[in-house]
Design an enzyme around this catalytic site. Structure first.
Site: not given
Length: 463
Positions: A105, A249
């Site tokens: 992330s 992401d």
């Protein structure tokens, strides 16, 4: 029956330092075998779709996971760099049994992670993750894998980015376009570096892109949703109408208005909620957010006659609460925004498109459209500790309760343990900034003192 504790999985899948357990090839192989075995039910050909962001370590984890799934009898579809919400979408649209996203992330390239989605496109529950961990630890586990004649196959799905592009564009109101808007976008050198600018351009915008030259090492480095300062400068320099900052992401979003001021997830939730409420599109009579969202958001929604349902940190828990409460909008202050009309997980690009649709409709600048409430002063302090959690200490528990009572309705206190590392997060917000800062300082000092005392007791016992 309570769910057994999980060792590998945290609040958002598995995460860690690349090439070290649990983010090493061996663990990824075992995870692929166990997860493949867990979802290998029935007589049909079982399928899994695997995506990743742009980290160098993705080249290590992707083949290891693939080998594990093939060994469990699952066919693997590889799609390369693509946003996390695209994997959730593809899992459902391709009728896969499982979706996998390799990403840490918003973390820097040294870390990586693995997120799992079930056939419904939803992140796995705590109970499912615990069952997978139990399979990985089972002594006779390898005996249950596929026979040589039942091994899976691996192929690359070339049109996956195009499928997501069309899905994202379909979330924008029909008959409208972004003609006349100049939009700056920072893709954090991450998974959306191709698809996000393409969506904006195809909808008619003039696009100014940054963070679109990944090299395996620069993901999230001084850019993206966690570092929007450069984007703010770019917005002012190029006189953009809006700046969009995604994370590595692309499941997280932070906006920048035309004046270069940052718009966080709470303001984005308030903006979309108000628009959808006026249009009769907001379902469930409220919005779901986490315990971290500002009290100003809650008061703003109350003024609209809407409820704010709070849940623990993690967009997975936001999604679960949305389904329980029947809501179609939820998210986090950090920028995860879930719009269940369009997807099952946070989608930074689709959330940005909802705000852009409002700019087109109202023909007003983002500084006016996206400033829905004045947030209460808020401060967060992280305290690292060793040994047992200081939150188990009676003095700490009493101190937290006393601080909350002192603030009363003028603010609130939140103290929680991190789900991924040995940190205690101390947060307070209050109408008076001085009172808020004093509350955080006092609690932080108490927790540090009790953590140090606990570490000394542990050292003494070891001797």
């Amino acid at each position: 029956m309570s769910t057994p504790p999980r060792k590998l999985f945290g609040t958002d899948g598995i995460r860690g330092k690349a090439n070290q357990p649990p983010m090493d090839a061996g663990t990824a192989l075992r995870l692929g075998q166990a997860t493949g075995r867990f979802f290998n039910r029935g007589s049909h050909r079982h399928r899994v779709v695997i995506g990743k962001d742009t980290r160098l370590s993705g080249y290590m984890l992707e083949p290891a996971l693939t080998a594990g799934f093939v060994g469990a009898g699952m066919d693997v579809m590889l799609v390369g760099p693509i946003p996390t919400p695209a994997i959730a979408m593809l899992t459902r649209s391709l009728r896969c049994d499982l979706g996998v996203m390799i990403s840490a992330s918003h973390n820097l390239f040294e870390d990586n992670g693995i997120k799992l989605f079930g056939p419904d496109g939803l992140k796995l529950s705590d109970a499912q993750e615990a069952e997978i961990e139990a399979l990985m630890d089972a002594p006779n586990f390898l005996e249950s894998l596929a026979a040589p004649t039942r091994l899976g196959r691996a192929n690359r799905l070339e049109d996956a980015p195009g499928r997501y592009i069309e899905s994202a564009k379909a979330s924008f109101p029909k008959g409208r376009s972004l003609d006349g808007l100049r939009i700056a976008i920072d893709c954090a050198h991450g998974a959306a570096y191709k698809v996000a600018p393409t969506v904006l351009w195809e909808l008619g915008a003039e696009v100014v892109s940054t963070g679109v030259t990944p090299d395996g090492f620069n993901i999230n480095r001084d850019c993206g949703a966690t570092a929007p300062a450069k984007l703010a400068e770019l917005v002012k320099e190029r006189r953009a109408d809006l700046g969009i900052a995604l994370d590595g992401d692309a499941d997280r979003l932070v906006l920048v208005d035309e004046q270069g001021r940052v718009i966080d997830g709470d303001q984005i939730l308030a903006t979309i909620a108000g628009s959808w409420h006026r249009q009769g599109r907001l379902v469930g009579g409220g919005v779901v957010a986490t315990v971290m969202s500002n009290l100003g958001l809650e008061r703003h929604l109350e003024g609209l006659g809407l409820s704010l349902h709070r849940t623990q940190v993690g967009d997975r828990y936001v999604g679960e609460r949305m389904r329980e409460a029947g809501c179609n909008l939820g998210g986090e202050q950090s920028g995860h925004v879930i719009l269940s009309d369009f997807g099952t997980t946070g989608d930074g690009l689709v959330a940005a498109l909802q705000v852009l649709a409002l700019l087109v409709e109202e023909r007003r600048p983002a500084s006016e459209v996206c400033r829905r409430f004045a947030p209460l002063p808020q401060r967060l302090v992280n305290i690292r500790y060793t040994g047992a959690s200081p939150l188990k200490d009676a003095e700490v528990t009493e101190g937290i309760a006393a601080a909350g009572e002192r603030l009363g309705k003028r603010g609130r206190v939140l103290v929680r343990a991190s789900g991924t590392e040995p940190l205690i997060r101390v947060m307070a917000e209050a109408e008076d900034e001085g009172e808020m800062r004093a509350t955080v300082d006092d609690l932080a000092a108490l927790i540090r003192a009790r953590a140090a005392a606990g570490a000394l007791r542990k050292a003494g016992a070891a001797e």
